[in-house]
Scaffold this active site. Structure first.
Site, short mmCIF file in Angstrom:
data_model
loop_
_atom_site.label_atom_id
_atom_site.label_comp_id
_atom_site.label_asym_id
_atom_site.label_seq_id
_atom_site.Cartn_x
_atom_site.Cartn_y
_atom_site.Cartn_z
CG HIS A 201 6.00 0.90 12.09
ND1 HIS A 201 5.23 -0.21 11.83
CD2 HIS A 201 7.13 0.45 12.69
CE1 HIS A 201 5.87 -1.29 12.26
NE2 HIS A 201 7.03 -0.92 12.80
CG HIS A 241 4.34 -0.65 5.56
ND1 HIS A 241 3.04 -1.11 5.58
CD2 HIS A 241 4.75 -0.64 6.86
CE1 HIS A 241 2.68 -1.38 6.83
NE2 HIS A 241 3.71 -1.10 7.62
CG ASP A 245 0.90 -0.09 2.68
OD1 ASP A 245 -0.24 -0.08 2.19
OD2 ASP A 245 1.72 -1.01 2.50
#
Length: 283
Positions: A201, A241, A245
């Site tokens: 993302h 997450h 990350d």
């Protein structure tokens, strides 16, 4: 006369050779050339030379050098001090027991938002849906730069990024946080499994934002950066997450955009070489 040539003419030439002191000054950086010794040692510029402690660089350091370093290079100095600090932290911090969940400072910072999402599943679903829309915006822009504008760099960077993410995510499979709040409206749609390390993302958002900056689309880049920041907060709040990350996702976006740029430059150079090469015709 192009802009590059005009720019280079306007820059004062600061390269000087001081023959009297046998020192070369290049853009204010002094390189002292060692004269040949009578014992057979050659100079620093080539040949074989026996090194001694008297040649150590630190013996020539002065307080003025330290002041100059902190004045003109504060960023490396900051990281140098930070290195010493975290070395102390690393050697004194107790490790998390294997029976305990991972400690994540991002989770600690978003405790209140996490409780809010736990108490309101509808809000969690709405935010997940909005985040999925943002992922769709990233995908549309990145593919559009290739399909519509004929600029494949962002698409190449994204392909590189997700391939590497798949390799790393499969190689070390991190446990899903115990407080994870899934949603059917989230991406991947359907609340399916996904790799935690690293965040695609965030990396995709960075790749799109960097391309926008190259094209001087400043307002759109600012919008994507703002939405990316909100996305980070939301991913931490719903425990989708870990903080690492998301941080590596930013670095991955920058890295793979740079690699894609080098790849595209190489392809363009190869195309130019091919177009300039006269191939013999086979009869």
């Amino acid at each position: 006369m192009n802009g590059d040539n005009l720019h280079h003419r306007s820059v004062p030439q600061t390269t000087t050779i001081l023959k009297t002191t046998n020192t070369i000054s290049i853009n204010n950086f002094n390189l002292k050339k060692t004269a040949p010794n009578h014992d057979g040692k050659t100079s620093e510029w080539g040949g074989h030379r026996r090194w001694s402690l008297a040649d150590a660089s630190f013996l020539r350091w002065t307080a003025a050098d330290a002041i100059w370093l902190f004045k003109y290079h504060p960023v490396p100095c900051f990281f140098g001090v930070a290195l010493l600090f975290f070395m102390g932290v690393e050697y004194t911090l107790r490790m998390i027991p294997s029976s305990s969940p991972p400690y994540d400072i991002g989770f600690v910072a978003t405790v209140y938002l996490h409780r809010l999402l736990v108490a309101s599943p509808t809000l969690n679903t709405v935010l997940a849906g909005l985040n999925t829309v943002f992922v769709g915006m990233q995908t549309t822009y990145i593919l559009g730069t290739w399909v519509i504008e004929g600029r494949p760099r962002a698409t190449v960077a994204t392909v590189f990024m997700f391939t590497c993410r798949g390799i790393l995510g499969y190689s070390t499979q991190l446990p899903l946080p115990e407080e994870f709040l899934g949603s059917g409206a989230d991406f991947p749609v359907g609340n399916v499994s996904f790799f935690l390390f690293y965040s695609g993302h965030v990396a995709g958002s960075v790749i799109a934002s960097l391309d926008m900056r190259r094209m001087h689309r400043w307002e759109l880049a600012f919008l994507f950066d703002t939405l990316n920041l909100l996305q980070v907060v939301r991913l931490l709040s719903m425990r989708g997450h870990y903080t690492i990350d998301l941080a590596i996702g930013v670095g991955a976006g920058i890295l793979f955009d740079s690699l894609a740029g080098k790849y595209m430059n190489k392809v363009v150079a190869a195309d130019v070489d091919d177009s300039c090469t006269t191939r013999p015709h086979l009869s």
